[in-house]
Scaffold this motif. Structure first.
Motif, PDB file in Angstrom:
ATOM      1  N   ALA A   1       0.835  -1.210   0.000  1.00 55.60           N
ATOM      2  CA  ALA A   1       0.000   0.000   0.000  1.00 55.60           C
ATOM      3  C   ALA A   1       0.866   1.255   0.000  1.00 55.60           C
ATOM      4  N   LEU A   2       1.970   1.219   0.736  1.00 56.36           N
ATOM      5  CA  LEU A   2       2.884   2.367   0.762  1.00 56.36           C
ATOM      6  C   LEU A   2       3.553   2.561  -0.593  1.00 56.36           C
ATOM      7  N   HIS A   3       3.843   1.463  -1.286  1.00 53.31           N
ATOM      8  CA  HIS A   3       4.411   1.559  -2.635  1.00 53.31           C
ATOM      9  C   HIS A   3       3.428   2.294  -3.551  1.00 53.31           C
ATOM     10  N   ASP A   4       2.159   1.911  -3.492  1.00 53.22           N
ATOM     11  CA  ASP A   4       1.143   2.573  -4.314  1.00 53.22           C
ATOM     12  C   ASP A   4       1.025   4.047  -3.941  1.00 53.22           C
ATOM     13  N   LEU A   5       1.058   4.327  -2.648  1.00 47.85           N
ATOM     14  CA  LEU A   5       0.990   5.700  -2.168  1.00 47.85           C
ATOM     15  C   LEU A   5       2.203   6.502  -2.664  1.00 47.85           C
ATOM     16  N   GLN A   6       3.355   5.872  -2.636  1.00 45.72           N
ATOM     17  CA  GLN A   6       4.578   6.527  -3.103  1.00 45.72           C
ATOM     18  C   GLN A   6       4.487   6.825  -4.607  1.00 45.72           C
ATOM     19  N   GLN A   7       3.932   5.889  -5.360  1.00 46.30           N
ATOM     20  CA  GLN A   7       3.754   6.113  -6.801  1.00 46.30           C
ATOM     21  C   GLN A   7       2.826   7.304  -7.032  1.00 46.30           C
ATOM     22  N   SER A   8       1.762   7.394  -6.251  1.00 49.10           N
ATOM     23  CA  SER A   8       0.857   8.539  -6.376  1.00 49.10           C
ATOM     24  C   SER A   8       1.561   9.822  -5.967  1.00 49.10           C
ATOM     25  N   GLY A   9       2.411   9.738  -4.955  1.00 50.44           N
ATOM     26  CA  GLY A   9       3.195  10.899  -4.549  1.00 50.44           C
ATOM     27  C   GLY A   9       4.121  11.364  -5.660  1.00 50.44           C
ATOM     28  N   ARG A  10       4.691  10.434  -6.382  1.00 48.70           N
ATOM     29  CA  ARG A  10       5.551  10.802  -7.519  1.00 48.70           C
ATOM     30  C   ARG A  10       4.739  11.495  -8.614  1.00 48.70           C
ATOM     31  N   ARG A  11       3.534  10.987  -8.844  1.00 48.72           N
ATOM     32  CA  ARG A  11       2.650  11.639  -9.826  1.00 48.72           C
ATOM     33  C   ARG A  11       2.298  13.047  -9.358  1.00 48.72           C
ATOM     34  N   LEU A  12       2.063  13.192  -8.057  1.00 46.29           N
ATOM     35  CA  LEU A  12       1.756  14.518  -7.505  1.00 46.29           C
ATOM     36  C   LEU A  12       2.946  15.458  -7.697  1.00 46.29           C
ATOM     37  N   PHE A  13       4.140  14.966  -7.456  1.00 48.43           N
ATOM     38  CA  PHE A  13       5.353  15.772  -7.626  1.00 48.43           C
ATOM     39  C   PHE A  13       5.475  16.280  -9.060  1.00 48.43           C
ATOM     40  N   ARG A  14       5.150  15.423 -10.025  1.00 47.82           N
ATOM     41  CA  ARG A  14       5.290  15.777 -11.440  1.00 47.82           C
ATOM     42  C   ARG A  14       4.119  16.610 -11.967  1.00 47.82           C
ATOM     43  N   ALA A  15       3.019  16.649 -11.217  1.00 42.61           N
ATOM     44  CA  ALA A  15       1.826  17.368 -11.692  1.00 42.61           C
ATOM     45  C   ALA A  15       2.096  18.867 -11.779  1.00 42.61           C
ATOM     46  N   THR A  16       1.855  19.414 -12.947  1.00 46.18           N
ATOM     47  CA  THR A  16       2.044  20.854 -13.128  1.00 46.18           C
ATOM     48  C   THR A  16       0.725  21.608 -13.022  1.00 46.18           C
ATOM     49  N   LEU A  17      -0.371  20.887 -13.202  1.00 45.94           N
ATOM     50  CA  LEU A  17      -1.710  21.468 -13.087  1.00 45.94           C
ATOM     51  C   LEU A  17      -2.482  20.727 -11.999  1.00 45.94           C
ATOM     52  N   GLU A  18      -3.489  21.377 -11.483  1.00 49.05           N
ATOM     53  CA  GLU A  18      -4.331  20.742 -10.463  1.00 49.05           C
ATOM     54  C   GLU A  18      -4.940  19.465 -11.039  1.00 49.05           C
ATOM     55  N   ASP A  19      -4.872  18.401 -10.239  1.00 42.76           N
ATOM     56  CA  ASP A  19      -5.378  17.091 -10.670  1.00 42.76           C
ATOM     57  C   ASP A  19      -6.265  16.540  -9.548  1.00 42.76           C
ATOM     58  N   GLN A  20      -7.534  16.831  -9.637  1.00 39.86           N
ATOM     59  CA  GLN A  20      -8.468  16.415  -8.589  1.00 39.86           C
ATOM     60  C   GLN A  20      -8.604  14.895  -8.514  1.00 39.86           C
ATOM     61  N   GLN A  21      -8.491  14.223  -9.636  1.00 37.52           N
ATOM     62  CA  GLN A  21      -8.572  12.758  -9.626  1.00 37.52           C
ATOM     63  C   GLN A  21      -7.390  12.162  -8.866  1.00 37.52           C
ATOM     64  N   LEU A  22      -6.212  12.706  -9.087  1.00 38.37           N
ATOM     65  CA  LEU A  22      -5.029  12.246  -8.354  1.00 38.37           C
ATOM     66  C   LEU A  22      -5.201  12.512  -6.855  1.00 38.37           C
ATOM     67  N   ALA A  23      -5.710  13.690  -6.525  1.00 37.17           N
ATOM     68  CA  ALA A  23      -5.937  14.014  -5.115  1.00 37.17           C
ATOM     69  C   ALA A  23      -6.946  13.047  -4.498  1.00 37.17           C
ATOM     70  N   GLU A  24      -7.958  12.659  -5.253  1.00 40.62           N
ATOM     71  CA  GLU A  24      -8.946  11.693  -4.750  1.00 40.62           C
ATOM     72  C   GLU A  24      -8.304  10.317  -4.582  1.00 40.62           C
ATOM     73  N   THR A  25      -7.459   9.918  -5.515  1.00 39.03           N
ATOM     74  CA  THR A  25      -6.739   8.643  -5.397  1.00 39.03           C
ATOM     75  C   THR A  25      -5.877   8.644  -4.135  1.00 39.03           C
ATOM     76  N   LEU A  26      -5.123   9.710  -3.942  1.00 37.06           N
ATOM     77  CA  LEU A  26      -4.294   9.832  -2.734  1.00 37.06           C
ATOM     78  C   LEU A  26      -5.161   9.805  -1.481  1.00 37.06           C
ATOM     79  N   HIS A  27      -6.288  10.469  -1.528  1.00 37.85           N
ATOM     80  CA  HIS A  27      -7.200  10.506  -0.377  1.00 37.85           C
ATOM     81  C   HIS A  27      -7.659   9.084  -0.019  1.00 37.85           C
ATOM     82  N   GLN A  28      -8.050   8.326  -1.028  1.00 40.46           N
ATOM     83  CA  GLN A  28      -8.501   6.947  -0.796  1.00 40.46           C
ATOM     84  C   GLN A  28      -7.350   6.069  -0.295  1.00 40.46           C
TER      85      GLN A  28
END
Length: 185
Positions: free
Chosen positions: A131-158
């Motif tokens: 689960a932490l690996h998946d969370l870390q992958q989402s964190g990497r996507r968040l780091f690379r995000a240049t625009l607001e990504d509500q779907q990514l934020a929802e994924t991280l939230h879940q």
């Protein structure tokens, strides 16, 4: 002649995976005594470490909740999440590594009756690490995000919610097994 019925100690978490029979050490060191001065020098470090893990997890969830509730803008959400997430994941991986490599094998050697309980904790570590690996992958996507990504934020939230639920049960189960071992050693 009076025959005493053994006290059946129940795990402290409602969703515990532990069998009550594994809590036999609670006869000698019940949870109410874990911070007793006679034991605190042996138990407080472990309990404090778990408290800090819960605080970091709670901080991440609080940040995520604030964004989900429109109380935090994207830039602050991204900044706060990235700052908290990396250290939380790194700390958990290190914590699990030390427990699995050093503490748990020694505890099982000293208390073989607890082997099945420690196997559950080991399995939890594997589940948490995935689960932490998946969370870390989402964190990497968040780091690379240049625009607001509500779907990514929802994924991280879940993901944070799922990790939080697992962590809460796991830490409680771990304490139910470990703290009496530490205190009575």
């Amino acid at each position: 002649m009076t025959i005493e019925t053994p006290i059946l100690h129940l795990p402290r978490h409602a969703d515990s995976l532990l069998d009550a029979e594994w809590l036999f050490l609670h006869d000698h060191l019940p949870p109410d005594d874990w911070f007793n001065l006679d034991y605190a020098y042996k138990t407080s470090t472990w309990l404090t470490m778990h408290s800090r893990i819960q605080q970091r997890q709670g901080g991440l969830q609080k940040t995520s909740n604030a964004y989900q509730d429109n109380r935090l803008d994207w830039a602050n959400y991204k900044s706060q999440t990235l700052r908290q997430l990396s250290s939380h994941i790194d700390h958990l991986h290190g914590h699990h590594s030390i427990e699995d490599g050093q503490y748990f094998p020694r505890f099982v050697k000293n208390y073989p009756r607890l082997a099945a309980g420690f196997a559950i904790l080991d399995n939890d570590h594997q589940t948490l690490n995935a689960a932490l690996h998946d969370l870390q992958q989402s964190g990497r996507r968040l780091f690379r995000a240049t625009l607001e990504d509500q779907q990514l934020a929802e994924t991280l939230h879940q993901q944070l919610s799922q990790v939080g639920i697992l962590l809460s049960r796991h830490l409680s189960d771990e304490e139910d097994l470990v703290i009496p071992v530490l205190g009575l050693s």
